[in-house]
Scaffold this motif. Structure first.
Motif, PDB file in Angstrom:
ATOM      1  N   VAL A  54       0.572  -1.361  -0.060  1.00 16.76           N
ATOM      2  CA  VAL A  54       0.320   0.086   0.109  1.00 16.76           C
ATOM      3  C   VAL A  54       0.279   1.751   0.539  1.00 16.76           C
ATOM      4  CG1 VAL A  54      -1.568   1.024   1.409  1.00 16.76           C
ATOM      5  CG2 VAL A  54      -1.665  -0.944   0.898  1.00 16.76           C
ATOM      6  N   LEU A  55       2.022   0.889   0.948  1.00 15.63           N
ATOM      7  CA  LEU A  55       2.431   2.252   0.484  1.00 15.63           C
ATOM      8  C   LEU A  55       4.020   2.514  -0.201  1.00 15.63           C
ATOM      9  CD1 LEU A  55       4.071   1.946   4.402  1.00 15.63           C
ATOM     10  CD2 LEU A  55       2.250   3.296   3.275  1.00 15.63           C
ATOM     11  N   MET A  56       3.460   1.104  -1.250  1.00 17.55           N
ATOM     12  CA  MET A  56       4.249   1.785  -2.591  1.00 17.55           C
ATOM     13  C   MET A  56       3.730   2.936  -3.529  1.00 17.55           C
ATOM     14  SD  MET A  56       5.033  -2.042  -4.197  1.00 17.55           S
ATOM     15  CE  MET A  56       5.106  -1.201  -5.456  1.00 17.55           C
ATOM     16  N   PHE A  57       2.022   3.477  -2.808  1.00 14.63           N
ATOM     17  CA  PHE A  57       1.633   4.464  -3.914  1.00 14.63           C
ATOM     18  C   PHE A  57       1.363   5.654  -3.384  1.00 14.63           C
ATOM     19  CE2 PHE A  57      -0.296   0.566  -5.262  1.00 14.63           C
ATOM     20  CZ  PHE A  57      -0.142   0.447  -6.052  1.00 14.63           C
ATOM     21  N   GLY A  58       2.871   5.254  -1.695  1.00 16.48           N
ATOM     22  CA  GLY A  58       2.735   6.969  -1.004  1.00 16.48           C
ATOM     23  C   GLY A  58       3.407   7.779  -1.798  1.00 16.48           C
ATOM     24  N   PHE A  59       4.382   7.432  -2.926  1.00 18.67           N
ATOM     25  CA  PHE A  59       5.331   8.491  -3.674  1.00 18.67           C
ATOM     26  C   PHE A  59       3.744   9.383  -4.571  1.00 18.67           C
ATOM     27  CE2 PHE A  59       3.634   5.197  -7.111  1.00 18.67           C
ATOM     28  CZ  PHE A  59       3.849   5.838  -8.201  1.00 18.67           C
ATOM     29  N   LEU A  60       2.685   9.083  -4.581  1.00 21.08           N
ATOM     30  CA  LEU A  60       1.487  10.293  -4.534  1.00 21.08           C
ATOM     31  C   LEU A  60       1.789  11.260  -4.392  1.00 21.08           C
ATOM     32  CD1 LEU A  60      -0.631   8.298  -7.748  1.00 21.08           C
ATOM     33  CD2 LEU A  60       0.951   9.131  -8.568  1.00 21.08           C
ATOM     34  N   ALA A 135      -5.531  -1.483   5.423  1.00 23.88           N
ATOM     35  CA  ALA A 135      -4.338  -0.692   5.096  1.00 23.88           C
ATOM     36  C   ALA A 135      -4.638   0.653   4.216  1.00 23.88           C
ATOM     37  CB  ALA A 135      -3.499  -1.574   4.750  1.00 23.88           C
ATOM     38  N   LEU A 136      -5.246   0.148   2.829  1.00 29.38           N
ATOM     39  CA  LEU A 136      -5.500   0.671   1.936  1.00 29.38           C
ATOM     40  C   LEU A 136      -6.885   1.923   1.563  1.00 29.38           C
ATOM     41  CD1 LEU A 136      -5.311   1.672  -1.287  1.00 29.38           C
ATOM     42  CD2 LEU A 136      -6.666  -0.436  -2.178  1.00 29.38           C
ATOM     43  N   ILE A 137      -7.884   1.835   2.791  1.00 30.13           N
ATOM     44  CA  ILE A 137      -8.618   3.158   2.906  1.00 30.13           C
ATOM     45  C   ILE A 137      -8.150   3.757   3.970  1.00 30.13           C
ATOM     46  CG2 ILE A 137     -11.062   2.945   3.873  1.00 30.13           C
ATOM     47  CD1 ILE A 137     -12.008   0.191   3.291  1.00 30.13           C
ATOM     48  N   SER A 138      -7.545   3.526   4.808  1.00 31.10           N
ATOM     49  CA  SER A 138      -6.937   4.074   6.034  1.00 31.10           C
ATOM     50  C   SER A 138      -5.652   4.805   5.369  1.00 31.10           C
ATOM     51  CB  SER A 138      -5.764   2.916   6.680  1.00 31.10           C
ATOM     52  OG  SER A 138      -5.224   3.959   8.035  1.00 31.10           O
ATOM     53  N   PHE A 139      -5.085   4.002   3.836  1.00 26.29           N
ATOM     54  CA  PHE A 139      -4.339   5.996   3.562  1.00 26.29           C
ATOM     55  C   PHE A 139      -4.747   6.538   2.818  1.00 26.29           C
ATOM     56  CE2 PHE A 139      -1.482   6.200  -0.323  1.00 26.29           C
ATOM     57  CZ  PHE A 139      -0.559   6.598   0.839  1.00 26.29           C
ATOM     58  N   ALA A 140      -5.895   5.916   2.591  1.00 25.24           N
ATOM     59  CA  ALA A 140      -6.505   6.803   1.145  1.00 25.24           C
ATOM     60  C   ALA A 140      -7.699   8.612   2.361  1.00 25.24           C
ATOM     61  CB  ALA A 140      -8.499   6.607   1.181  1.00 25.24           C
ATOM     62  N   VAL A 141      -7.820   8.151   3.362  1.00 24.06           N
ATOM     63  CA  VAL A 141      -8.127   8.812   4.582  1.00 24.06           C
ATOM     64  C   VAL A 141      -7.000   9.464   4.489  1.00 24.06           C
ATOM     65  CG1 VAL A 141      -8.256   9.282   7.207  1.00 24.06           C
ATOM     66  CG2 VAL A 141     -10.040   6.967   5.784  1.00 24.06           C
ATOM     67  N   SER A 142      -5.422   9.229   5.668  1.00 25.92           N
ATOM     68  CA  SER A 142      -4.749  10.135   4.773  1.00 25.92           C
ATOM     69  C   SER A 142      -3.931  10.865   4.011  1.00 25.92           C
ATOM     70  CB  SER A 142      -3.445   9.265   5.675  1.00 25.92           C
ATOM     71  OG  SER A 142      -2.594   9.022   4.270  1.00 25.92           O
ATOM     72  N   ILE A 143      -4.452  10.389   3.030  1.00 23.52           N
ATOM     73  CA  ILE A 143      -4.288  11.386   1.867  1.00 23.52           C
ATOM     74  C   ILE A 143      -5.167  12.537   1.731  1.00 23.52           C
ATOM     75  CG2 ILE A 143      -4.776  11.744  -0.750  1.00 23.52           C
ATOM     76  CD1 ILE A 143      -4.161   9.299  -1.173  1.00 23.52           C
ATOM     77  N   LEU A 144      -6.869  12.609   1.774  1.00 24.64           N
ATOM     78  CA  LEU A 144      -7.563  14.020   2.119  1.00 24.64           C
ATOM     79  C   LEU A 144      -7.649  13.927   3.588  1.00 24.64           C
ATOM     80  CD1 LEU A 144     -10.664  11.628   1.738  1.00 24.64           C
ATOM     81  CD2 LEU A 144      -9.782  12.596   0.334  1.00 24.64           C
ATOM     82  N   GLN A 145      -6.599  13.826   4.502  1.00 19.49           N
ATOM     83  CA  GLN A 145      -6.563  14.642   5.663  1.00 19.49           C
ATOM     84  C   GLN A 145      -5.233  15.879   5.361  1.00 19.49           C
ATOM     85  OE1 GLN A 145      -7.680  14.546   7.586  1.00 19.49           O
ATOM     86  NE2 GLN A 145      -7.005  15.668   9.468  1.00 19.49           N
ATOM     87  N   VAL A 146      -4.171  15.322   4.215  1.00 16.55           N
ATOM     88  CA  VAL A 146      -2.659  16.740   3.446  1.00 16.55           C
ATOM     89  C   VAL A 146      -3.456  17.713   4.180  1.00 16.55           C
ATOM     90  CG1 VAL A 146      -1.788  16.585   1.948  1.00 16.55           C
ATOM     91  CG2 VAL A 146      -1.889  14.458   2.875  1.00 16.55           C
ATOM     92  N   PRO A 147      -4.269  18.637   3.490  1.00 18.37           N
ATOM     93  CA  PRO A 147      -4.697  20.139   3.411  1.00 18.37           C
ATOM     94  C   PRO A 147      -4.731  20.757   4.667  1.00 18.37           C
ATOM     95  CG  PRO A 147      -5.892  19.119   1.349  1.00 18.37           C
ATOM     96  CD  PRO A 147      -4.870  17.442   2.466  1.00 18.37           C
ATOM     97  N   TYR A 148      -5.466  19.546   5.525  1.00 17.13           N
ATOM     98  CA  TYR A 148      -5.546  20.007   6.935  1.00 17.13           C
ATOM     99  C   TYR A 148      -4.214  20.044   8.002  1.00 17.13           C
ATOM    100  CZ  TYR A 148      -9.934  19.313   5.246  1.00 17.13           C
ATOM    101  OH  TYR A 148     -11.551  19.775   4.572  1.00 17.13           O
ATOM    102  N   MET A 149      -3.346  18.823   7.484  1.00 21.11           N
ATOM    103  CA  MET A 149      -2.538  18.873   8.476  1.00 21.11           C
ATOM    104  C   MET A 149      -1.700  19.973   7.875  1.00 21.11           C
ATOM    105  SD  MET A 149      -2.664  16.705  11.075  1.00 21.11           S
ATOM    106  CE  MET A 149      -0.636  16.146  11.289  1.00 21.11           C
ATOM    107  N   ILE A 199      -9.453   6.787  10.943  1.00 18.71           N
ATOM    108  CA  ILE A 199     -10.377   7.818  10.336  1.00 18.71           C
ATOM    109  C   ILE A 199     -10.694   9.011  12.093  1.00 18.71           C
ATOM    110  CG2 ILE A 199     -12.692   7.225  10.957  1.00 18.71           C
ATOM    111  CD1 ILE A 199     -12.604   4.938   8.638  1.00 18.71           C
ATOM    112  N   MET A 200     -10.283   7.806  12.809  1.00 14.43           N
ATOM    113  CA  MET A 200     -10.846   8.644  14.112  1.00 14.43           C
ATOM    114  C   MET A 200      -9.915   9.469  14.281  1.00 14.43           C
ATOM    115  SD  MET A 200     -10.625   7.571  18.413  1.00 14.43           S
ATOM    116  CE  MET A 200      -9.459   7.277  18.466  1.00 14.43           C
ATOM    117  N   VAL A 201      -8.861   9.358  14.233  1.00 18.96           N
ATOM    118  CA  VAL A 201      -7.578  10.905  14.407  1.00 18.96           C
ATOM    119  C   VAL A 201      -7.513  11.948  13.231  1.00 18.96           C
ATOM    120  CG1 VAL A 201      -4.577  11.114  14.360  1.00 18.96           C
ATOM    121  CG2 VAL A 201      -5.966   9.117  15.453  1.00 18.96           C
ATOM    122  N   ALA A 202      -7.932  11.354  12.014  1.00 18.34           N
ATOM    123  CA  ALA A 202      -8.457  12.330  11.121  1.00 18.34           C
ATOM    124  C   ALA A 202      -9.418  12.665  11.073  1.00 18.34           C
ATOM    125  CB  ALA A 202      -8.642  11.465   9.983  1.00 18.34           C
TER     126      ALA A 202
END
Length: 506
Positions: A54-60, A135-149, A199-202
């Motif tokens: 899953v983290l392989m796609f973290g480069f995006l 892990a994939l859904i969790s990663f998608a949540v972290s992507i959507l969280q980037v602007p706020y963080m 999800i809760m932390v996001a």
């Protein structure tokens, strides 16, 4: 804001992040032990390698994260509120598209990698697929969280960042307890628990950002010029992100192909230790990075240079303080921590610590390059060096059949990337490279020698219990930092702070 106020804010943020770091370190070490015991070495290795896919796609995501943080911090330095809101709204739209793209790639290319290349026992394939989806859904949540963080970090609200990560750790403690009492497949439960926590932390971070910052109210805005600038910037970051993923997760997959899940478990343990140590410099750099970008955007180039030099030196010294005792007592620490030490784990831990020490010297140079916006040369040079980790490791693993060689390659690459970062940053910011060598290497090299030499002798002539040895090593490193690592002005500042604290307590 004056330099004195900036320094005070930087010191306050660093303290908050270190409180966070100490808590995270304690919780991570405890939970890792329980998770390894509950899952077993094989399932622990399976989780590490599957989550790595899953983290392989973290480069995006990494590429866009760097772009958003740079643009937000830059506009804060210029105090342009309207532009800041436009940047935030655009970044949210871009990250929604990015999350969709990652999901599509992961459900096609990612599943192909799992089925075709990974070494996973057939009876554990279903569990591996379930944790992959979690892990994939969790990663998608972290992507959507980037602007706020990005806004939280750019505004230097490190206390909120610390609270969020402490909430994450406390939730994982509860999750570990649930894992011990739940019935059924523990590996599947582990993936589900981590998904719920993410999800809760996001939700916590997003709620705070929306309530606290005017720019964090999303409105669909399309600014073609800004979109092109952000995509161009992130495009070069994308190349560097691919290289980083190849260096990290690509090698993890290679180890799985050559040696199976047990070696992935040992590598996972090594990187758990490394994560605890590297959080030392990540805490400091997260506090100082926005300052570097803001000071550059405000035109304070001399102060920017001072921040860079001091950050490089302090980052190394902070990591050395804890890496040195762990290096000398790796075996007994792992035995106390894990009970049963996976094969290769001790060697992996020591080699990763060496690589981290080398990397942390140059990590504060990265935000300095980002601040200029001229990242093309940096990403091409450093990215090509990092990606070499994968083919060189493959060749040497095939020749030697020893998993340690991939870590030796990583150390060599770290030396080359540190040199490259220094050269590129010097060419962009025009600071005298001789001054950097004197200010940074002229301090950290003698400090390291003075820290290591007595410990080598001490280990041969004495062997106290673990706690005594750790205390002796910490004391030696602290003395070395005081006498060799700090400049006179910094020593005076520390002494004045200590005297002030003592007088307050009297």
């Amino acid at each position: 804001m004056s330099h004195l106020e900036n320094n005070k804010r930087l010191a306050r943020n660093t303290v908050m992040l270190y409180i966070r770091m100490l808590f995270i370190m304690a919780v991570t070490l405890y939970t890792s032990r329980i998770i390894l015991q509950v899952l077993g070495i094989e399932d622990f290795g399976i989780y590490n390698v599957v989550a790595g896919v899953v983290l392989m796609f973290g480069f995006l995501n990494n590429a866009m994260t760097a772009a958003v943080q740079r643009f937000v911090s830059f506009e804060l330095g210029r105090n342009d509120v309207r532009r800041l809101h436009t940047i935030f709204s655009m970044s949210v739209s871009i990250h929604i598209l990015l999350a969709v793209l990652v999901l599509l790639l992961a459900e096609t290319v990612g599943l192909y990698v799992i089925y075709s290349y990974l070494t996973i026992p057939e009876e554990r394939m279903f569990a591996a697929l379930v944790i992959y989806q979690c892990a994939l859904i969790s990663f998608a949540v972290s992507i959507l969280q980037v602007p706020y963080m990005s806004c939280i970090i750019a505004h230097e609200k490190m206390d909120i960042y610390a609270i969020g990560t402490i909430l994450d750790c406390c939730s994982k403690l509860v999750g570990v307890y649930l894992l011990t009492i739940l019935t059924g497949d523990k590996l599947i439960w582990y993936g589900i628990i981590l998904l719920v926590i993410s999800i809760m932390v996001a939700v916590f971070y997003r709620t705070y950002a929306i309530k606290s910052f005017a720019e964090c109210h999303y409105k669909f805005i399309w600014d073609k010029s800004l979109f092109n600038n952000m995509i161009t910037y992130s495009g070069w970051s994308l190349f560097g992100g691919v290289a980083t993923v190849g260096a990290m997760q690509g090698v993890n997959i290679l180890l799985n192909i050559f040696f199976g899940p047990a070696v992935n478990a040992a590598r996972g343990i090594a990187y758990q230790v490394n994560s605890a140590v590297s959080s030392l410099y990540s805490s400091f750099t997260q506090a100082v990075n926005p300052q570097i970008i803001k000071q550059y955007s405000a035109g304070n180039l001399d102060y920017t240079q001072q921040l860079i030099f001091r950050s490089c030196r302090f980052t190394y010294l902070l990591v050395l303080l804890f890496a040195c005792p762990i290096f000398f007592e790796t075996g007994r620490i792992l035995e106390l921590w894990l009970g049963v030490i996976p094969e290769h784990a001790m060697t992996f831990c020591r080699l990763v610590l060496i690589s981290t020490l080398i990397d942390c010297i140059s990590m504060p140079l990265v935000p300095a390059v980002n601040a200029t916006g001229k990242i093309k040369k940096y990403q091409i040079v450093v990215g090509n060096l990092l990606i070499m980790n994968l083919p060189v490791s493959y060749i040497l693993l095939d020749i030697t059949d020893k998993p340690e060689v991939s870590f030796y390659v990583a150390i060599a690459i770290s030396v080359l990337t540190t040199s490259a970062r220094l050269w590129i940053c010097h060419s962009l910011l025009k600071f005298p490279i001789i001054n950097f060598i004197k200010s940074v290497f002229g301090k950290i090299i003698p400090t390291t020698i003075l820290s290591i030499s007595p410990m080598l002798l001490y280990r041969y002539v004495n062997d106290l219990n673990l706690l005594a040895n750790l205390c002796v090593c910490l004391f030696i490193v602290l003395l070395s930092i005081w006498f060799m690592g700090l400049e006179n002005g910094e020593k005076e500042m520390v002494k004045n702070k200590l005297f002030k604290t003592i007088r307050k307590n009297d």
